[in-house]
Design a protein around this motif. Structure first.
Motif, PDB file in Angstrom:
ATOM      1  N   VAL A 157       0.848  -1.199   0.000  1.00  0.00           N
ATOM      2  CA  VAL A 157       0.000   0.000   0.000  1.00  0.00           C
ATOM      3  C   VAL A 157       0.883   1.250   0.000  1.00  0.00           C
ATOM      4  O   VAL A 157       1.822   1.359   0.795  1.00  0.00           O
ATOM      5  CB  VAL A 157      -0.937   0.015   1.229  1.00  0.00           C
ATOM      6  N   ILE A 158       0.582   2.155  -0.922  1.00  0.00           N
ATOM      7  CA  ILE A 158       1.283   3.449  -0.958  1.00  0.00           C
ATOM      8  C   ILE A 158       0.239   4.569  -0.972  1.00  0.00           C
ATOM      9  O   ILE A 158      -0.881   4.354  -1.440  1.00  0.00           O
ATOM     10  CB  ILE A 158       2.197   3.585  -2.217  1.00  0.00           C
ATOM     11  N   PRO A 159       0.604   5.744  -0.474  1.00  0.00           N
ATOM     12  CA  PRO A 159      -0.324   6.873  -0.650  1.00  0.00           C
ATOM     13  C   PRO A 159      -0.474   7.143  -2.146  1.00  0.00           C
ATOM     14  O   PRO A 159       0.412   6.807  -2.940  1.00  0.00           O
ATOM     15  CB  PRO A 159       0.389   8.035   0.051  1.00  0.00           C
ATOM     16  N   ALA A 160      -1.580   7.773  -2.530  1.00  0.00           N
ATOM     17  CA  ALA A 160      -1.871   7.961  -3.962  1.00  0.00           C
ATOM     18  C   ALA A 160      -0.768   8.750  -4.668  1.00  0.00           C
ATOM     19  O   ALA A 160      -0.249   9.733  -4.132  1.00  0.00           O
ATOM     20  CB  ALA A 160      -3.191   8.705  -4.100  1.00  0.00           C
ATOM     21  N   LEU A 161      -0.413   8.282  -5.870  1.00  0.00           N
ATOM     22  CA  LEU A 161       0.632   8.947  -6.654  1.00  0.00           C
ATOM     23  C   LEU A 161       0.137  10.288  -7.169  1.00  0.00           C
ATOM     24  O   LEU A 161      -0.946  10.380  -7.747  1.00  0.00           O
ATOM     25  CB  LEU A 161       1.024   8.074  -7.853  1.00  0.00           C
ATOM     26  N   LEU A 162       0.962  11.305  -6.990  1.00  0.00           N
ATOM     27  CA  LEU A 162       0.618  12.653  -7.454  1.00  0.00           C
ATOM     28  C   LEU A 162       1.806  13.243  -8.190  1.00  0.00           C
ATOM     29  O   LEU A 162       2.955  12.993  -7.809  1.00  0.00           O
ATOM     30  CB  LEU A 162       0.307  13.559  -6.259  1.00  0.00           C
ATOM     31  N   ARG A 163       1.516  14.040  -9.228  1.00  0.00           N
ATOM     32  CA  ARG A 163       2.604  14.728  -9.916  1.00  0.00           C
ATOM     33  C   ARG A 163       3.308  15.649  -8.930  1.00  0.00           C
ATOM     34  O   ARG A 163       2.679  16.185  -8.020  1.00  0.00           O
ATOM     35  CB  ARG A 163       2.040  15.518 -11.109  1.00  0.00           C
ATOM     36  N   LYS A 164       4.617  15.838  -9.156  1.00  0.00           N
ATOM     37  CA  LYS A 164       5.425  16.564  -8.167  1.00  0.00           C
ATOM     38  C   LYS A 164       4.872  17.958  -7.873  1.00  0.00           C
ATOM     39  O   LYS A 164       4.938  18.427  -6.737  1.00  0.00           O
ATOM     40  CB  LYS A 164       6.878  16.650  -8.651  1.00  0.00           C
ATOM     41  N   ASN A 165       4.299  18.613  -8.893  1.00  0.00           N
ATOM     42  CA  ASN A 165       3.839  19.988  -8.652  1.00  0.00           C
ATOM     43  C   ASN A 165       2.642  20.054  -7.695  1.00  0.00           C
ATOM     44  O   ASN A 165       2.317  21.112  -7.181  1.00  0.00           O
ATOM     45  CB  ASN A 165       3.528  20.722  -9.972  1.00  0.00           C
ATOM     46  N   PHE A 166       2.020  18.911  -7.410  1.00  0.00           N
ATOM     47  CA  PHE A 166       0.931  18.918  -6.432  1.00  0.00           C
ATOM     48  C   PHE A 166       1.452  19.235  -5.032  1.00  0.00           C
ATOM     49  O   PHE A 166       0.704  19.666  -4.170  1.00  0.00           O
ATOM     50  CB  PHE A 166       0.192  17.566  -6.416  1.00  0.00           C
ATOM     51  N   TYR A 167       2.755  18.986  -4.814  1.00  0.00           N
ATOM     52  CA  TYR A 167       3.306  19.225  -3.482  1.00  0.00           C
ATOM     53  C   TYR A 167       3.812  20.659  -3.310  1.00  0.00           C
ATOM     54  O   TYR A 167       4.215  21.042  -2.220  1.00  0.00           O
ATOM     55  CB  TYR A 167       4.443  18.228  -3.191  1.00  0.00           C
ATOM     56  N   ASP A 168       3.831  21.433  -4.408  1.00  0.00           N
ATOM     57  CA  ASP A 168       4.262  22.834  -4.293  1.00  0.00           C
ATOM     58  C   ASP A 168       3.199  23.621  -3.554  1.00  0.00           C
ATOM     59  O   ASP A 168       2.007  23.426  -3.791  1.00  0.00           O
ATOM     60  CB  ASP A 168       4.422  23.491  -5.686  1.00  0.00           C
ATOM     61  N   LYS A 169       3.683  24.505  -2.694  1.00  0.00           N
ATOM     62  CA  LYS A 169       2.710  25.366  -1.989  1.00  0.00           C
ATOM     63  C   LYS A 169       2.150  26.391  -2.965  1.00  0.00           C
ATOM     64  O   LYS A 169       2.872  26.971  -3.755  1.00  0.00           O
ATOM     65  CB  LYS A 169       3.418  26.111  -0.854  1.00  0.00           C
ATOM     66  N   ARG A 170       0.846  26.571  -2.975  1.00  0.00           N
ATOM     67  CA  ARG A 170       0.247  27.600  -3.819  1.00  0.00           C
ATOM     68  C   ARG A 170      -0.789  28.351  -3.017  1.00  0.00           C
ATOM     69  O   ARG A 170      -1.454  27.783  -2.165  1.00  0.00           O
ATOM     70  CB  ARG A 170      -0.459  26.987  -5.028  1.00  0.00           C
ATOM     71  N   ASP A 171      -0.908  29.619  -3.325  1.00  0.00           N
ATOM     72  CA  ASP A 171      -1.967  30.382  -2.665  1.00  0.00           C
ATOM     73  C   ASP A 171      -3.257  30.101  -3.386  1.00  0.00           C
ATOM     74  O   ASP A 171      -3.312  30.120  -4.616  1.00  0.00           O
ATOM     75  CB  ASP A 171      -1.687  31.888  -2.766  1.00  0.00           C
ATOM     76  N   SER A 172      -4.290  29.816  -2.630  1.00  0.00           N
ATOM     77  CA  SER A 172      -5.564  29.625  -3.329  1.00  0.00           C
ATOM     78  C   SER A 172      -6.248  30.990  -3.380  1.00  0.00           C
ATOM     79  O   SER A 172      -6.253  31.727  -2.399  1.00  0.00           O
ATOM     80  CB  SER A 172      -6.434  28.598  -2.613  1.00  0.00           C
ATOM     81  N   ASN A 173      -6.787  31.310  -4.571  1.00  0.00           N
ATOM     82  CA  ASN A 173      -7.428  32.627  -4.652  1.00  0.00           C
ATOM     83  C   ASN A 173      -8.948  32.490  -4.659  1.00  0.00           C
ATOM     84  O   ASN A 173      -9.630  32.974  -5.534  1.00  0.00           O
ATOM     85  CB  ASN A 173      -6.970  33.434  -5.877  1.00  0.00           C
TER      86      ASN A 173
END
Ligand SMILES: CC(=O)N[C@H]1[C@@H](OP(=O)(O)OP(=O)(O)OC[C@H]2O[C@@H](n3ccc(=O)[nH]c3=O)[C@H](O)[C@@H]2O)O[C@H](CO)[C@@H](O)[C@@H]1O
Length: 356
Positions: A157-173
């Motif tokens: 079992v692994i946590p769901a695979l996500l593209r690397k940019n999903f881990y970048d912090k972003r401001d939500s507007n």
């Protein structure tokens, strides 16, 4: 000398995008190659991968085509054996689907270590075919349906695979006075969403201020834009957009199919969603995907066969007006996500690669 790893993929974004993510997890530690069919190439940037095309044709019910495809399959198995030998591949990782069949058969013939990947909550047919041969299978849960009980020890079992940019912090507007609604149908879109959802949105806009981000085929762009504009609805339309995370970050609520990757991404970006699984998905796997997360309190689930515009509209109003339930879903997602880090997944995958 570095181990040589081949990742075999193809078909839809749901197969190819996870393959590109596995590639990125491994490229610094191993010599990594990837194969895809022609269909799959549109979901990746060819320059970033050591890529070879293996074009496997879809399984057909027409006897003549079946015979022809069978012959092609035999040729591809020989081609696979040649490729695996020539490149001295030590490990084959398959992301499932019929596209990987010849390479998996080739790996079996040559006794090459095989790892599988199953992101759905039902074991796919091609993965099932190789489950007793494979060394391990990466899954998102121990409770994958149709999984042979006596082989469950193969699940990693692994946590769901996500593209690397999903881990970048972003401001939500997110703006407070507007409801930002994302409508997404999977890597190939969802035709039924076009009219059904569009008409419900028009009615919904009479009650709330909306901003719509909608995936639809490019031929719809003009007519959609016009209809939305005529109803004073602010919208941004896209066909297939690599930067889907950008939309997810701006979103309050999503209406979606239930492909494994899309759900994983919505869970991670903490966007509560109304899932309408594709009813014809093999072994009803989209329903099982959505239901798995429904039990964890992340989403609302509707059966496409039981809805019309009115039911959809009422459901959306109900979701929007019930703030407490909405916030509870967001919190459930947040609590679930803490284990999903690039490094955690990276270590888990590499530890399986390094097992003997
Ligand atoms: C119709 C069908 O049978 N679909 C299956 C297919 O994936 P399918 O491609 O339909 O769906 P998934 O949700 O798994 O993957 C879609 C991927 O495409 C990305 N995306 C989509 C639109 C866009 O504009 N930009 C973008 O990047 C999504 O963010 C996601 O990463 O394989 C998955 C994995 O076996 C299954 O769970 C799905 O049920």
């Amino acid at each position: 000398m570095n181990k040589k790893i081949l990742i075999s993929t193809g078909g839809s974004g749901g197969h190819v995008i996870p393959a590109t993510i596995i590639y990125k997890h491994l490229e610094n530690n191993f010599d990594v190659y990837m194969t895809s069919d022609i269909r799959g190439v549109k979901f990746l940037n060819k320059d970033e991968y050591n890529l070879k095309i293996f074009n496997v044709r879809p399984i057909s019910k027409n006897l003549l085509i079946m015979l022809f495809n069978f012959l092609l399959m035999i040729i591809l198995i020989f081609k696979s054996i040649f490729f695996l030998r020539k490149n001295k591949i030590n490990i084959l990782i398959s992301t499932g689907g019929y596209m990987s069949l010849p390479l998996c058969i080739g790996a079996k013939i040559l006794n090459i270590k095989l790892l599988l990947f199953e992101p759905n909550m039902v074991l796919g047919r091609s993965n099932k075919f190789f489950i007793s041969y494979c060394q391990k299978i990466f899954c998102y849960s121990n409770n994958v349906k149709k999984f042979p009980i006596k082989l469950k020890n193969k699940i990693k079992v692994i946590p769901a695979l996500l593209r690397k940019n999903f881990y970048d912090k972003r401001d939500s507007n997110i703006t407070l006075d507007t409801i930002n609604l994302l409508i997404i149908g999977g890597s190939q879109g969802a035709k039924i969403f076009d009219d059904l959802v569009k008409n419900a949105i028009i009615e919904l806009s009479k009650k709330y201020k909306l901003k719509i981000y909608q995936q639809t085929s490019s031929i719809n762009f003009e007519s959609f834009k016009k209809t939305y504009e005529n109803n004073n609805i602010n919208c941004e339309l896209f066909n297939f957009n690599d930067d889907i995370i950008n939309f997810m970050h701006k979103t309050d609520l999503c209406i979606t199919r239930a492909g494994a990757s899309t759900l994983a991404e919505l869970n991670f970006t903490e966007v509560p969603y109304l899932a309408i699984p594709l009813p014809t998905a093999k072994d009803n796997h989209q329903f099982e995907n959505a239901y798995f997360y429904n039990k964890l309190g992340f989403n609302w689930l509707l059966n496409q066969k039981e809805i019309d515009e009115k039911i959809l509209l009422n459901k959306l109003i109900n979701i929007i007006d019930n703030k407490e339930e909405y916030l509870a879903k967001k919190k459930n997602m947040k609590d679930f996500n803490y284990e999903n880090t690039w490094n955690n997944i990276n270590q888990k995958i590499i530890s399986v690669i390094n097992e003997n």
